[in-house]
Design a protein around this motif. Structure first.
Motif, mmCIF file in Angstrom:
data_model
loop_
_atom_site.group_PDB
_atom_site.id
_atom_site.type_symbol
_atom_site.label_atom_id
_atom_site.label_comp_id
_atom_site.label_asym_id
_atom_site.label_seq_id
_atom_site.Cartn_x
_atom_site.Cartn_y
_atom_site.Cartn_z
ATOM 1 N N ASP A 161 0.816 -1.213 0.000
ATOM 2 C CA ASP A 161 0.000 0.000 0.000
ATOM 3 C C ASP A 161 0.846 1.256 0.000
ATOM 4 O O ASP A 161 0.324 2.354 -0.025
ATOM 5 N N VAL A 162 2.140 1.073 0.109
ATOM 6 C CA VAL A 162 3.034 2.226 0.162
ATOM 7 C C VAL A 162 3.866 2.220 -1.110
ATOM 8 O O VAL A 162 4.423 1.192 -1.478
ATOM 9 N N ALA A 163 3.949 3.362 -1.762
ATOM 10 C CA ALA A 163 4.738 3.411 -2.984
ATOM 11 C C ALA A 163 5.595 4.647 -2.970
ATOM 12 O O ALA A 163 5.345 5.580 -2.212
ATOM 13 N N GLY A 164 6.592 4.651 -3.802
ATOM 14 C CA GLY A 164 7.351 5.870 -4.048
ATOM 15 C C GLY A 164 8.386 6.189 -2.990
ATOM 16 O O GLY A 164 9.095 7.176 -3.122
ATOM 17 N N LEU A 198 10.759 8.642 11.878
ATOM 18 C CA LEU A 198 10.432 8.980 10.494
ATOM 19 C C LEU A 198 10.286 10.490 10.418
ATOM 20 O O LEU A 198 9.440 11.062 11.106
ATOM 21 N N ALA A 199 11.121 11.105 9.624
ATOM 22 C CA ALA A 199 11.063 12.555 9.511
ATOM 23 C C ALA A 199 10.691 12.923 8.090
ATOM 24 O O ALA A 199 11.253 12.384 7.146
ATOM 25 N N GLY A 200 9.789 13.817 7.955
ATOM 26 C CA GLY A 200 9.415 14.247 6.618
ATOM 27 C C GLY A 200 8.198 15.135 6.654
ATOM 28 O O GLY A 200 7.502 15.194 7.657
ATOM 29 N N LEU A 208 1.264 5.837 7.459
ATOM 30 C CA LEU A 208 0.985 4.687 6.601
ATOM 31 C C LEU A 208 2.121 3.659 6.702
ATOM 32 O O LEU A 208 1.869 2.458 6.819
ATOM 33 N N LEU A 209 3.348 4.154 6.703
ATOM 34 C CA LEU A 209 4.509 3.264 6.793
ATOM 35 C C LEU A 209 4.511 2.484 8.111
ATOM 36 O O LEU A 209 4.746 1.277 8.121
ATOM 37 N N ALA A 210 4.239 3.197 9.195
ATOM 38 C CA ALA A 210 4.237 2.539 10.495
ATOM 39 C C ALA A 210 3.190 1.432 10.526
ATOM 40 O O ALA A 210 3.440 0.323 10.992
#
Ligand code: ADP
Length: 514
Positions: A161-164, A198-200, A208-210
Motif C-alpha cells: 500500500d506504500v509506494a514511491g 520517520l522525519a518528513g 501509513l509506513l508505520a
C-alpha cells in the motif's frame, strides 16, 4: 435521581413533623373560648406558640364552614390569664419543649460534617467528568490503551500500500524481519534499534509506513499522538506513557507509533511558551526511560513521526533510543505514478487516462495530495454522471487541488478583460523566458483568492534551483503587472499576491509558494 429522592424524603419528613394537614391557625380568643368550654384535650407548647387538639371537632371560627380538631395559636405576652390554672382545672394534658433545643450528638455530628460531604460529592462528580473526558491519572482511570487494527478497508496495511518511498521501505524491512523472527537476531547477539524516527513533511506517508510495518510483521499496532499525552495535570502524560508501554509489552512483539513527537521531544530549554513545560519534560523523560528499559529482545519497536526533526532534543536521538532516523521525502515522478496506481486500484479508469502524464505534471505533491487527487477525480466522475474516470476528471481535479475550488463570482466584463490581460502577461513571459517552467494552464475563472491563475509546473522534479531559474520565476510573476501597465497605463491590486510571491522568492527561496 438519588439527589431528588433524598430531597423528597427530607421534605416528607419535615412536613410530617411540623405540618399537621388539618391543623389550622386560630385566634387566642377562640382558643380561650374552647378551653373554657372544656373542649381542649391536650396542648403542646413551645415558647408562646401553642399547638393543641380538641376533644371533638368544632366548627371553624372564621366562616363557619367545615370543622377542625387540631389547631395552633399564639399566646400574647401581655395575656394575664392564669392559663396554667385553667388548663389544670379543665384536665388538659400539657406538654412543652424548650425554646432552644439541645441537638443530639448524632445530629450535631451530621450537621458539622454536611459541608464536607457536599464537597466530597462534588469532587467525585468532577473527577468522574474529567475521567470521562480523558482520564486524570490514577483518579479516574480510563481504559488501558488498546492496539488499533492496522487495517484499512478490512485488509491489513502492508508495504504494497506504500509506494514511491522504496529506500525507506528497505530500511524498515529490517525491522519487520526482526519482529517476525526475533530469535534469529537474538542468537546472533544482535540488538534491534529500539526506535525509528520517520522525519518528513506532512502527508508523505509516515503513519501509513508505520501501519504497514505492523501489517507486514503481523504484530499489534499501538498508535498515539504525542499531543494526547499533554494534559493540564502534570504527571498524567507520564502515567499514560507507562500504561502504553506496559500494554505493548504484554502483547509483544508489537509496534508503538507516536505521531508528532516534536510536540514533546523539542530540545529542552528552547522556547516552548508558558506552562505545560514540566509536563512535556516528564512525558519525554518517561518515554526515554521506557525505551532504555527495553532489554532489546522484548520486541517492542517504537516508531515516531515528526515533520520537524531539526527541533528534536538530541537525547531522543541517542543510540538505544531513536537511533535510526529515516527521512521520508515527497515522491519523485515514478513514485507519484505508483502512488496514483495504488489509489486508483478500486477506481474504474477510462482507457485514455495516462497516470504517467498525471505524475509528470504533479511535482512536489505528496502521497496524501495524490490520494486526494484520485479521490477528487472519482467524485467529479460521479458528479458528471460518468461510468468511468476519464482524463477530463483528472485535469479538473488537479485544477481544484492545485488552484482551489472555482468560485461562482459574477465578474463585470471590464474586470474579466483586465484579468485576461494580466494572466496573458504571466503566460507570455513564462513562455518567452528561457529556463522557465512551461505554462500548463491559464484561467480567468476566479479560484480561491485569485481572480485568475496561470499555472506552470516544471517538466522534471527539481531538487536545486539555478539563479536563472529563480529570475525567470520572478520575471514571470511580474508579467501580469507589466501587462496591465502596458495596456491600461495603471496597475491594480490584482498584482498584490504576485508581489508577495516575488518578494519571498527574492528574500529566500524555501518560503516561496506556487
Ligand atoms: P503523514 O503521517 O506523513 O502525515 P499519512 O501517512 O497520514 O502522512 O498519509 C496520509 C495518506 O496519504 C495515507 O493514508 C495514504 O492514503 C496517502 N499516502 C501518503 N503517502 C503515500 C505513499 N507513499 N503511498 C501511498 N499512499 C500514500
Amino acid at each position: 435521581m438519588l439527589f431528588a429522592l433524598v430531597v423528597y424524603l427530607l421534605a416528607d419528613l419535615l412536613l410530617n413533623l411540623f405540618g399537621r394537614a388539618n391543623s389550622i391557625s386560630i385566634t387566642y380568643t377562640e382558643f380561650d373560648k374552647q378551653l373554657n368550654a372544656g373542649q381542649v384535650s391536650q396542648i403542646y407548647a413551645k415558647g408562646d406558640t401553642i399547638q393543641g387538639k380538641l376533644k371533638s371537632a368544632q366548627p371553624k371560627p372564621d366562616n363557619g364552614k367545615g370543622t377542625y380538631t387540631d389547631f395552633t395559636t399564639q399566646r400574647p405576652v401581655f395575656a394575664q390569664d392564669n392559663l396554667w390554672a385553667t388548663l389544670q382545672s379543665k384536665g388538659v394534658v400539657v406538654d412543652a419543649e424548650p425554646v432552644v433545643k439541645e441537638r443530639s450528638f448524632l445530629a450535631n455530628l451530621l450537621i458539622s460534617l454536611a459541608p464536607m460531604l457536599v464537597l466530597v460529592v462534588l469532587w467525585l462528580v468532577i473527577a468522574r467528568r474529567i475521567g470521562a473526558a480523558g482520564g486524570m491519572g490514577g483518579l479516574a482511570r480510563k481504559a488501558p490503551p488498546k492496539p488499533v487494527d492496522p487495517a484499512t478497508d478490512g485488509r491489513r496495511t502492508t508495504f504494497a500500500d506504500v509506494a514511491g518511498i522504496d529506500e525507506v521501505k528497505a530500511e524498515l524491512t529490517e525491522v519487520v524481519d526482526f519482529l517476525k523472527h526475533p530469535e534469529v537476531y537474538r542468537r546472533m547477539g544482535a540488538k534491534m534499534p529500539r526506535g525509528v524516527l520517520l522525519a518528513g513533511p506532512p502527508g508523505t506517508g509516515k503513519t501509513l509506513l508505520a501501519r504497514a510495518v505492523a501489517g507486514e510483521a503481523g504484530v499489534p499496532f499501538f498508535s498515539a499522538s504525542a499531543s494526547e499525552f499533554i494534559e493540564m495535570i502534570v504527571g498524567v502524560g507520564a502515567s499514560r506513557v507507562r500504561e502504553l508501554f506496559a500494554e505493548a509489552r504484554k502483547l509483544a512483539p508489537a509496534i508503538i507509533f507516536i505521531d508528532e513527537i516534536d510536540t514533546i521531544g523539542r530540545a529542552r530549554g528552547s522556547g516552548s511558551g508558558m506552562g505545560g513545560h514540566d509536563e512535556r519534560e516528564q512525558t519525554l523523560n518517561q518515554i526515554l526511560t521506557e525505551m532504555d528499559g527495553f532489554s532489546g529482545s522484548e520486541g517492542v519497536v517504537v516508531i515516531a513521526a515528526t515533520n520537524r526533526a531539526e527541533v528534536l532534543d538530541p537525547a531522543l536521538l541517542r543510540p538505544g533510543r531513536f537511533d535510526r532516523t529515516v527521512t521520508v521525502s515527497p515522491p519523485d515522478r515514478e513514485g507519484r505514478r505508483a502512488i496514483l496506481a495504488i489509489h486508483t486500484r478500486g477506481v474504474p479508469l477510462a482507457a485514455d487516462v495516462d497516470l504517467e502524464q498525471v505524475a509528470r505534471i504533479t511535482p512536489g505533491m505528496t502521497g496524501a495530495d495524490l490520494a486526494n487527487l484520485a479521490n477528487e477525480a472519482a467524485l467529479l466522475a460521479v458528479k458528471h454522471g460518468r461510468e468511468q474516470v476519464g482524463p477530463r476528471e483528472f485535469s479538473d481535479a488537479l485544477e481544484k487541488v492545485q488552484l482551489g475550488a472555482a468560485r461562482s463570482l459574477v465578474m463585470p466584463p471590464e474586470e474579466r478583460r483586465r484579468t485576461a490581460y494580466h494572466e496573458s502577461g504571466h503566460a507570455l513571459l513564462g513562455m518567452l523566458h528561457p529556463g522557465a517552467d512551461p505554462v500548463r494552464k491559464i484561467t480567468i475563472v476566479p479560484r480561491g483568492r485569485a481572480l485568475g491563475v496561470t499555472l506552470s509546473t516544471p517538466d522534471a522534479d527539481r531538487y536545486s534551483y539555478t539563479e536563472e531559474y529563480l529570475r525567470s520565476r520572478i520575471i514571470g510573476a511580474l508579467g501580469g503587472m507589466a501587462a496591465e501597465q502596458v495596456v491600461y497605463g495603471v496597475i491594480t491590486t490584482g498584482a498584490e499576491s504576485d508581489l508577495e510571491q516575488v518578494t519571498s522568492i527574492a528574500r529566500g527561496w524555501p518560503g516561496a509558494g506556487g
